[in-house]
Write a protein that holds these residues in place. Structure first.
Motif, PDB file in Angstrom:
ATOM      1  N   GLY A   8       3.726   1.777  -5.430  1.00 40.92           N
ATOM      2  CA  GLY A   8       4.387   0.465  -5.346  1.00 40.92           C
ATOM      3  C   GLY A   8       5.781   0.482  -4.751  1.00 40.92           C
ATOM      4  O   GLY A   8       6.559  -0.447  -4.989  1.00 40.92           O
ATOM      5  N   CYS A  25       1.506  -9.122  -4.245  1.00 40.12           N
ATOM      6  CA  CYS A  25       0.253  -8.551  -4.732  1.00 40.12           C
ATOM      7  C   CYS A  25       0.190  -7.106  -4.247  1.00 40.12           C
ATOM      8  O   CYS A  25       0.321  -6.848  -3.043  1.00 40.12           O
ATOM      9  CB  CYS A  25      -0.936  -9.344  -4.207  1.00 40.12           C
ATOM     10  SG  CYS A  25      -2.537  -8.655  -4.679  1.00 40.12           S
ATOM     11  N   LEU A  34      -2.399   2.932  -8.928  1.00 39.42           N
ATOM     12  CA  LEU A  34      -2.156   1.541  -9.296  1.00 39.42           C
ATOM     13  C   LEU A  34      -1.491   1.435 -10.671  1.00 39.42           C
ATOM     14  O   LEU A  34      -0.666   0.559 -10.904  1.00 39.42           O
ATOM     15  CB  LEU A  34      -3.475   0.757  -9.284  1.00 39.42           C
ATOM     16  CG  LEU A  34      -3.349  -0.758  -9.098  1.00 39.42           C
ATOM     17  CD1 LEU A  34      -2.678  -1.098  -7.779  1.00 39.42           C
ATOM     18  CD2 LEU A  34      -4.718  -1.415  -9.173  1.00 39.42           C
ATOM     19  N   GLU A  35      -1.830   2.365 -11.559  1.00 42.01           N
ATOM     20  CA  GLU A  35      -1.174   2.395 -12.873  1.00 42.01           C
ATOM     21  C   GLU A  35       0.316   2.715 -12.717  1.00 42.01           C
ATOM     22  O   GLU A  35       1.170   2.129 -13.409  1.00 42.01           O
ATOM     23  CB  GLU A  35      -1.850   3.445 -13.761  1.00 42.01           C
ATOM     24  CG  GLU A  35      -1.453   3.378 -15.223  1.00 42.01           C
ATOM     25  CD  GLU A  35      -1.780   2.051 -15.875  1.00 42.01           C
ATOM     26  OE1 GLU A  35      -0.951   1.593 -16.696  1.00 42.01           O
ATOM     27  OE2 GLU A  35      -2.826   1.456 -15.551  1.00 42.01           O
ATOM     28  N   ARG A  38       1.973  -0.409 -11.523  1.00 39.29           N
ATOM     29  CA  ARG A  38       2.187  -1.365 -12.626  1.00 39.29           C
ATOM     30  C   ARG A  38       3.438  -0.986 -13.423  1.00 39.29           C
ATOM     31  O   ARG A  38       4.230  -1.843 -13.819  1.00 39.29           O
ATOM     32  CB  ARG A  38       0.968  -1.385 -13.557  1.00 39.29           C
ATOM     33  CG  ARG A  38      -0.260  -2.060 -12.975  1.00 39.29           C
ATOM     34  CD  ARG A  38      -1.299  -2.337 -14.049  1.00 39.29           C
ATOM     35  NE  ARG A  38      -2.555  -2.784 -13.466  1.00 39.29           N
ATOM     36  CZ  ARG A  38      -3.610  -2.017 -13.276  1.00 39.29           C
ATOM     37  NH1 ARG A  38      -3.554  -0.723 -13.624  1.00 39.29           N
ATOM     38  NH2 ARG A  38      -4.708  -2.492 -12.743  1.00 39.29           N
ATOM     39  N   TYR A  39       3.601   0.296 -13.633  1.00 41.16           N
ATOM     40  CA  TYR A  39       4.762   0.788 -14.389  1.00 41.16           C
ATOM     41  C   TYR A  39       6.060   0.508 -13.628  1.00 41.16           C
ATOM     42  O   TYR A  39       7.054   0.061 -14.208  1.00 41.16           O
ATOM     43  CB  TYR A  39       4.604   2.287 -14.645  1.00 41.16           C
ATOM     44  CG  TYR A  39       5.779   2.903 -15.365  1.00 41.16           C
ATOM     45  CD1 TYR A  39       5.882   2.819 -16.767  1.00 41.16           C
ATOM     46  CD2 TYR A  39       6.784   3.564 -14.667  1.00 41.16           C
ATOM     47  CE1 TYR A  39       6.967   3.374 -17.429  1.00 41.16           C
ATOM     48  CE2 TYR A  39       7.869   4.128 -15.317  1.00 41.16           C
ATOM     49  CZ  TYR A  39       7.958   4.025 -16.706  1.00 41.16           C
ATOM     50  OH  TYR A  39       9.047   4.568 -17.349  1.00 41.16           O
ATOM     51  N   ASP A  43       6.414  -6.963 -14.332  1.00 40.42           N
ATOM     52  CA  ASP A  43       5.865  -8.309 -14.119  1.00 40.42           C
ATOM     53  C   ASP A  43       6.210  -8.872 -12.746  1.00 40.42           C
ATOM     54  O   ASP A  43       5.925 -10.044 -12.467  1.00 40.42           O
ATOM     55  CB  ASP A  43       6.402  -9.269 -15.198  1.00 40.42           C
ATOM     56  CG  ASP A  43       5.955  -8.853 -16.598  1.00 40.42           C
ATOM     57  OD1 ASP A  43       4.856  -8.263 -16.696  1.00 40.42           O
ATOM     58  OD2 ASP A  43       6.700  -9.103 -17.566  1.00 40.42           O
ATOM     59  N   THR A  47      -1.127  -6.733  -9.588  1.00 38.69           N
ATOM     60  CA  THR A  47      -1.812  -5.533  -9.080  1.00 38.69           C
ATOM     61  C   THR A  47      -3.315  -5.785  -8.989  1.00 38.69           C
ATOM     62  O   THR A  47      -3.879  -6.542  -9.778  1.00 38.69           O
ATOM     63  CB  THR A  47      -1.549  -4.326  -9.993  1.00 38.69           C
ATOM     64  OG1 THR A  47      -1.935  -4.647 -11.334  1.00 38.69           O
ATOM     65  CG2 THR A  47      -0.077  -3.936  -9.963  1.00 38.69           C
TER      66      THR A  47
END
Length: 232
Positions: A8, A25, A34-35, A38-39, A43, A47
């Motif tokens: 990300g 997105c 992807l995890e 997210r971390y 927010d 994802t």
């Protein structure tokens, strides 16, 4: 959208530039990556676990699509993901939207954007033009390079632009005949027929024309002289 977002990094940079304004997105096919995204994003972004565009709804459109796509399968160059990115971006960008790609300098991204490169990286003859823009793009340019990596931007063309480019290329491929060669043939036939008819008409008109008065007088005088000679 950050396509092939990995952890990300690009998505995080976009969110930090416009906090609370941009809806980002982040998409990747790797659940572990992807995890991590997210971390890192919290927010700030949505994802999506998806192998390419498979989970993206066809009605979804984005103003920007950004990516640093993977270009290797093991140690071998493989442009499959990059080609999928470009093809999907052409469908999912809003008109006038931008595709931003970060890649290594040696990658033939200009031809890739035009669809002139296969998955093995072979560039097709005549695939590039002076603008780097293909049928789907109003513009495709290398924005910046540090000698190792380059940033490319492709702007999606509006429908009218795509149609105009198609007609221009079609005309070029058809040569002088243009996109409607049968019409040119019909025009040439009509011109030829017209020319022939014009010649015939002129010829008939010339033969049908009466002699001018001066010519008549000369001929009458000649006839009178002949009669006088006969009488003598």
């Amino acid at each position: 959208m950050d396509f092939c977002c990995g952890s990300g990094t690009i998505a995080a940079a976009l969110c930090s530039r416009q906090p609370g304004v941009a809806t980002v997105c982040a998409l990747d096919a790797d659940a572990v990556a992807l995890e991590a995204a997210r971390y890192n994003l919290g927010d700030a972004a949505i994802t999506m676990l998806s192998d390419g565009w498979t989970k993206v709804d066809e009605s979804d459109h984005f103003d920007w699509i950004v990516s640093n796509p993977p270009l290797h399968r093991g140690s071998v160059h493989d442009f499959t993901v990059c080609l999928q990115l470009i093809d999907g971006a052409a469908r999912h960008l809003a008109p006038g939207g931008s595709l931003w790609i970060v890649t290594q300098n040696h990658v033939p991204l200009g031809p890739l954007l035009q669809g002139g490169v296969d998955e093995d990286g072979a560039v097709e003859a005549g695939a590039t033009d002076s603008t780097g823009a293909g049928m789907r793009w109003a513009q495709a340019v290398e924005v910046v390079s540090d000698g190792r990596f380059a940033v490319w931007r492709a702007v999606k063309a509006a429908r009218s632009t795509v149609v105009a480019k198609y007609m221009k290329r079609k005309a070029a491929s058809d040569g002088e005949a243009g996109p409607y060669p049968h019409k040119k043939a019909n025009r040439e036939k009509a011109d030829a027929t017209g020319s022939e008819n014009s010649g015939i008409t002129i010829e008939k008109d010339m033969s049908a024309k009466t002699l001018p008065p001066t010519t008549k007088c000369v001929e009458t005088a000649k006839k009178k002289k002949k009669k006088k000679k006969k009488k003598k």
